[in-house]
Design a protein around this motif. Structure first.
Motif, PDB file in Angstrom:
ATOM      1  N   LEU A 302      56.338   0.518 -99.288  1.00 33.17           N
ATOM      2  CA  LEU A 302      56.852   0.447 -97.356  1.00 33.17           C
ATOM      3  C   LEU A 302      54.886   0.970 -97.313  1.00 33.17           C
ATOM      4  O   LEU A 302      54.042   1.675 -97.336  1.00 33.17           O
ATOM      5  CB  LEU A 302      57.496   0.994 -96.980  1.00 33.17           C
ATOM      6  N   VAL A 303      54.881  -0.083 -96.400  1.00 32.00           N
ATOM      7  CA  VAL A 303      53.535   0.264 -95.748  1.00 32.00           C
ATOM      8  C   VAL A 303      54.058   1.117 -94.534  1.00 32.00           C
ATOM      9  O   VAL A 303      54.438  -0.147 -93.445  1.00 32.00           O
ATOM     10  CB  VAL A 303      52.273  -0.563 -95.205  1.00 32.00           C
ATOM     11  N   VAL A 304      53.544   1.935 -93.530  1.00 33.09           N
ATOM     12  CA  VAL A 304      53.357   2.477 -92.511  1.00 33.09           C
ATOM     13  C   VAL A 304      52.438   2.672 -91.596  1.00 33.09           C
ATOM     14  O   VAL A 304      51.747   2.812 -91.888  1.00 33.09           O
ATOM     15  CB  VAL A 304      53.924   4.588 -93.091  1.00 33.09           C
ATOM     16  N   TYR A 305      52.425   2.594 -90.211  1.00 33.94           N
ATOM     17  CA  TYR A 305      51.672   2.018 -89.230  1.00 33.94           C
ATOM     18  C   TYR A 305      51.933   2.973 -88.247  1.00 33.94           C
ATOM     19  O   TYR A 305      52.272   3.986 -87.951  1.00 33.94           O
ATOM     20  CB  TYR A 305      52.201   1.241 -88.671  1.00 33.94           C
ATOM     21  N   PHE A 306      50.443   3.138 -87.473  1.00 30.43           N
ATOM     22  CA  PHE A 306      50.209   4.522 -86.352  1.00 30.43           C
ATOM     23  C   PHE A 306      50.181   5.250 -86.807  1.00 30.43           C
ATOM     24  O   PHE A 306      50.711   5.987 -88.187  1.00 30.43           O
ATOM     25  CB  PHE A 306      51.033   3.648 -84.976  1.00 30.43           C
ATOM     26  N   HIS A 307      49.170   6.233 -86.037  1.00 33.90           N
ATOM     27  CA  HIS A 307      49.098   7.086 -86.622  1.00 33.90           C
ATOM     28  C   HIS A 307      49.996   8.962 -86.401  1.00 33.90           C
ATOM     29  O   HIS A 307      49.804   9.723 -87.131  1.00 33.90           O
ATOM     30  CB  HIS A 307      48.047   8.627 -85.462  1.00 33.90           C
ATOM     31  N   ASP A 308      51.801   8.159 -85.884  1.00 38.66           N
ATOM     32  CA  ASP A 308      52.882   8.940 -86.035  1.00 38.66           C
ATOM     33  C   ASP A 308      53.308   8.760 -87.180  1.00 38.66           C
ATOM     34  O   ASP A 308      54.971   8.690 -86.434  1.00 38.66           O
ATOM     35  CB  ASP A 308      53.280   8.937 -84.517  1.00 38.66           C
ATOM     36  N   ALA A 309      53.660   7.236 -87.587  1.00 41.50           N
ATOM     37  CA  ALA A 309      54.612   6.683 -88.195  1.00 41.50           C
ATOM     38  C   ALA A 309      56.032   6.225 -87.590  1.00 41.50           C
ATOM     39  O   ALA A 309      56.309   6.429 -87.676  1.00 41.50           O
ATOM     40  CB  ALA A 309      54.570   8.029 -89.250  1.00 41.50           C
TER      41      ALA A 309
END
Length: 388
Positions: A302-309
């Motif tokens: 899983l690829v997680v995005y943005f600083h707040d996940a």
């Protein structure tokens, strides 16, 4: 990689009722930016639209987290109510037994203690036998009284916990309603902005964002972060095939299939189909699953995005992911860098890679359709699928 539109919803921010931040000031126009409504350039409109999507996403995260907490609270309330019913039944039985003992005591013809009866008996052996029986009855009486006291205490405690659990369930239900209203309000803000734009402006927005995504993907590949060519585990392969089978299905905030998905609904259901339970929200997936380097990515991770996940996608291989982008879009194949990458996690860190892996064949048009969903109705009042 900042400045790319979200693919919206995932996860769980647990703070209910948090006031969303006001829109930031529009960015300075980029060269060639066409004048848009309100005197804003297309790049400025893109910044505003990105901000609206992020606000909608944060509201959705709160909704997803509360929905998950409510599901757990329902189960806890039902468990306590069943335990309370069993304890009350046991308490009723204990009270009946205690009543019978009281009547027997009252109706007893002799108030002499077993010790006095032993001293006065003409047949000591028989008296000893009677004393044994009397002692056994006394122990049974003590056990009955002890059981009655314990059942009463347990029933009182369970009743207190059941009332508290019900109060929490009512509070969560009310909080979920408020958070749903917030999502609807934010998505209507997006609709209003999109409705104010011309077809030419919408096309420019889509082209500008595609260019930024392509540039971000080139930078990511050039960095060597995606240089790995790793085979998935058996479970990872099943998760990939499940996700590919969902291509083309609409995004719906708060949904986890089978007809519609939000981003973390897709990833959690893909791994559930593979036989592994993963957290429902992207923030919990980031917090609780094992983190890996991007160079170690294998299909199914899983690829997680943005600083707040706040967004997540399932890695397909060759620098591509399967994702449910955001309202107005459909499940599709996108570059890893379609959003700012925070990191990656592996749901099955102990899974051995397959010796032979054949990637699933993608249907025609798997990468077609923008992540933007510009100009598409968001149907904000559509029903959502309850979280497990």
């Amino acid at each position: 990689m900042s400045g790319m539109l979200l693919c919206l919803v995932c996860t769980a921010a647990l703070a209910a009722g948090t006031v969303l931040a006001p829109l930031p000031a529009a960015a300075a126009p980029e060269p060639g930016g066409a004048a848009a409504s309100g005197g804003r350039s297309v790049p400025e409109l893109l910044t505003d639209l990105q901000t609206l999507y992020r606000e909608a996403e944060k509201a959705t995260e709160r909704f997803n987290a509360t929905e998950e907490a409510l599901t757990k609270q329902r189960a806890e309330t039902e468990r306590l109510e069943k335990a309370l019913a069993r304890t009350r039944l046991s308490l009723h039985d204990s009270r009946g037994a205690a009543g019978r003992l009281a009547r027997q005591q009252y109706q007893s013809l002799s108030g002499l203690s077993p010790y006095v009866r032993l001293l006065l008996a003409r047949d000591p052996q028989r008296a000893l036998e009677q004393g044994h029986v009397i002692g056994q009855l006394a122990r049974e009486r003590a056990q009955t009284v002890g059981r009655l006291t314990g059942d009463a205490r347990q029933a009182g405690e369970l009743a207190r916990r059941a009332r508290k659990a019900l109060d929490e369930r009512i509070a969560l239900t009310e909080r979920r309603k408020k958070e749903r209203d917030q999502v609807v309000e934010r998505l209507r803000d997006v609709e209003e902005l999109l409705a104010s734009l011309t077809a030419e402006q919408l096309a420019e927005l889509a082209e500008l964002e595609r260019g930024r995504v392509d540039e971000a993907q080139r930078e990511l590949v050039a960095s060597g972060a995606l240089s790995g060519a790793n085979a998935p585990s058996a479970a990872g392969e099943r998760a990939v095939r499940y996700a590919v089978e969902q291509l083309g299905k609409p995004y719906q905030w708060g949904a986890e299939g089978p007809a519609t998905y939000d981003c973390s609904g897709l990833t959690s259901e893909a791994w559930r189909a593979a036989g592994a339970e993963v957290p429902r929200t992207s923030q919990e997936q980031w917090a609780r699953l094992e983190r890996i380097e991007l160079v170690d990515l294998r299909p199914g991770d899983l690829v997680v995005y943005f600083h707040d996940a706040t967004h997540v996608a399932l890695y397909l291989g060759d620098g591509m992911v399967v994702q449910a982008p955001r309202p107005g879009a459909r499940v599709k194949v996108s570059p890893v860098a379609a959003n700012p990458v925070l990191g990656a996690v592996r749901p099955d860190p102990g899974g051995e890679p397959l010796e032979h892996y054949v990637p699933p064949e993608l249907p025609e048009g798997a990468t077609d359709g923008s992540d933007e969903g510009y100009g598409v109705s968001y149907a904000p009042d559509a029903p959502v699928t309850s979280a497990r």
